[in-house]
Design an enzyme around this catalytic site. Structure first.
Site, PDB file in Angstrom:
ATOM      1  N   ASP A  81       0.864  -1.168   0.000  1.00  0.00           N
ATOM      2  CA  ASP A  81       0.000   0.000   0.000  1.00  0.00           C
ATOM      3  C   ASP A  81       0.909   1.230   0.000  1.00  0.00           C
ATOM      4  OD1 ASP A  81      -2.365   1.632   0.498  1.00  0.00           O
ATOM      5  OD2 ASP A  81      -1.621   1.800   2.546  1.00  0.00           O
ATOM      6  N   ASP A  83      -0.166   5.070   0.971  1.00  0.00           N
ATOM      7  CA  ASP A  83      -0.377   6.043   2.038  1.00  0.00           C
ATOM      8  C   ASP A  83      -0.300   5.394   3.417  1.00  0.00           C
ATOM      9  OD1 ASP A  83      -1.428   8.680   0.599  1.00  0.00           O
ATOM     10  OD2 ASP A  83      -2.269   6.945  -0.438  1.00  0.00           O
ATOM     11  N   GLU A  90      -1.065  10.529   4.428  1.00  0.00           N
ATOM     12  CA  GLU A  90      -2.221  10.250   3.593  1.00  0.00           C
ATOM     13  C   GLU A  90      -2.290  11.408   2.598  1.00  0.00           C
ATOM     14  OE1 GLU A  90      -4.459   7.719   3.536  1.00  0.00           O
ATOM     15  OE2 GLU A  90      -3.459   6.620   5.167  1.00  0.00           O
ATOM     16  N   ARG A 126     -14.469  12.450  -0.267  1.00  0.00           N
ATOM     17  CA  ARG A 126     -13.270  13.247  -0.012  1.00  0.00           C
ATOM     18  C   ARG A 126     -12.812  14.004  -1.262  1.00  0.00           C
ATOM     19  NH1 ARG A 126      -9.320   8.862   2.251  1.00  0.00           N
ATOM     20  NH2 ARG A 126     -10.728   7.481   1.102  1.00  0.00           N
ATOM     21  N   SER A 170      -2.546   1.179  -4.600  1.00  0.00           N
ATOM     22  CA  SER A 170      -3.011   2.210  -3.680  1.00  0.00           C
ATOM     23  C   SER A 170      -4.416   2.684  -3.987  1.00  0.00           C
ATOM     24  CB  SER A 170      -2.051   3.419  -3.750  1.00  0.00           C
ATOM     25  OG  SER A 170      -2.526   4.495  -2.979  1.00  0.00           O
ATOM     26  N   GLY A 171      -5.151   2.986  -2.915  1.00  0.00           N
ATOM     27  CA  GLY A 171      -6.415   3.685  -3.046  1.00  0.00           C
ATOM     28  C   GLY A 171      -6.195   5.170  -3.198  1.00  0.00           C
ATOM     29  N   LYS A 215      -7.630  -3.811  -5.354  1.00  0.00           N
ATOM     30  CA  LYS A 215      -6.285  -4.081  -4.838  1.00  0.00           C
ATOM     31  C   LYS A 215      -5.999  -5.584  -4.860  1.00  0.00           C
ATOM     32  CE  LYS A 215      -5.158  -0.261  -1.761  1.00  0.00           C
ATOM     33  NZ  LYS A 215      -4.606   0.052  -0.429  1.00  0.00           N
ATOM     34  N   ASP A 238      -1.980  -1.004   5.871  1.00  0.00           N
ATOM     35  CA  ASP A 238      -2.308  -0.442   7.187  1.00  0.00           C
ATOM     36  C   ASP A 238      -3.788  -0.269   7.434  1.00  0.00           C
ATOM     37  OD1 ASP A 238      -2.863   2.955   7.103  1.00  0.00           O
ATOM     38  OD2 ASP A 238      -2.334   1.885   5.282  1.00  0.00           O
ATOM     39  N   ASN A 241      -9.050  -1.324   3.816  1.00  0.00           N
ATOM     40  CA  ASN A 241      -9.115  -1.611   2.382  1.00  0.00           C
ATOM     41  C   ASN A 241      -7.927  -2.427   1.888  1.00  0.00           C
ATOM     42  OD1 ASN A 241      -7.440   0.717   2.728  1.00  0.00           O
ATOM     43  ND2 ASN A 241      -7.667   1.191   0.557  1.00  0.00           N
TER      44      ASN A 241
END
Length: 282
Positions: A81, A83, A90, A126, A170-171, A215, A238, A241
């Site tokens: 991942d 962030d 983030e 967001r 990554s998201g 992912k 972390d 997701n």
């Protein structure tokens, strides 16, 4: 199955590590560094593990029980991942700070990482708050605020030396994954694309959202391309997701993670840097 116990922490002293090791009655111990100890042929019943892990947590030390024969050579892919894993921030929270909206966006981020809000919905909410922001803010975040997590470069150097491929999934956003992929020499990446029109963020994500399922599917696709099974992949994350991609991996690693992730991971690095994984697999 014979188990080893790895005890490590950036501020750990050998006396404390040996005291914790004694709780698992090892057949022998070996210093891996000034702050890391390998304990061989340990007791690994539930009660012993609970006692060791509780004492280690109180001492700010990471305790990992793992099969003795497991080494870095068992794996062909390291998937990470971005962030709060490969990097300390983030990115979306820092972008939002340019709009004076960091508290609002950070609260949604935290809820999503704890698994309280669906990731795709949280991302849309967001990103919508960023509408109208100059795209120059992305470069500012990269240059002024983005930092690699401790141990990142050491881990990546060792992984590359072992001929293990690397994936950043990554998201977050392609602006940052693309920069990091080039900077760090990563092999694969996948992330979301922020829509930009006339030099400003529109408040929308272009294309499909890279959520938990995406992912997981990315890890599977890269494994297929490398002709390896997902059991030959290490996955580090972390947040909630990350759990789906971690669940298919041969080794899942929670890095400075939310409780829901620590509880389900094979390895939890709460205090050590990313390179703590190298001690686990020594």
């Amino acid at each position: 199955m014979t188990m080893k116990l790895i005890l490590q922490g950036p501020g750990a002293d050998m006396a404390t590590l040996n005291r914790l090791a004694a709780l698992a009655a090892p057949a022998g111990t070996r210093e891996l560094s000034r702050h890391a100890l390998r304990c061989d042929s340990v007791q690994a019943d539930a009660a012993t593990r609970q006692a060791v892990e509780a004492a280690a947590l109180a001492a700010r030390i990471d305790a990992t029980f793992i099969a003795s024969a497991t080494t870095l050579a068992d794996f062909g892919l390291l998937a990470m991942d971005m962030d709060s894993t490969l990097i300390t921030i983030e990115c979306i929270d820092e972008i939002a700070d340019m709009q004076g909206l960091k508290p609002q966006v950070a609260a949604i981020t935290e809820a999503a990482m704890r698994g309280e809000i669906g990731f795709a919905d949280s991302l849309r909410r967001r990103v919508a708050l960023l509408a109208g922001l100059s795209a120059d803010a992305l470069q500012r975040v990269y240059e002024e605020r983005l930092q690699l997590s401790p141990g990142a470069e050491t881990l990546l150097a060792a992984v590359k030396a072992a001929n293990i491929q690397t994936l950043l999934v990554s998201g977050g956003f392609t602006f940052f994954t693309d920069h990091l992929r080039a900077r760090l020499g990563l092999d694969y990446s996948n992330a979301n694309t922020l829509e930009i029109v006339d030099g400003k963020l529109t408040g929308h994500v272009a294309g499909a959202i890279v959520d938990a399922e995406a992912k997981r599917d990315t890890v599977k696709l890269v494994c297929d391309e490398l002709a390896i099974h997902p059991s030959q992949a290490i996955v580090m994350g972390d947040g909630a997701n990350d759990l789906q991609m971690m669940s298919i991996a041969g080794l899942s690693v929670a890095f400075r993670a939310k409780p829901v992730v620590r509880q389900q991971a094979d390895v939890a690095l709460n205090f050590s840097g990313l390179d703590g994984l190298l001690h686990v697999l020594a």
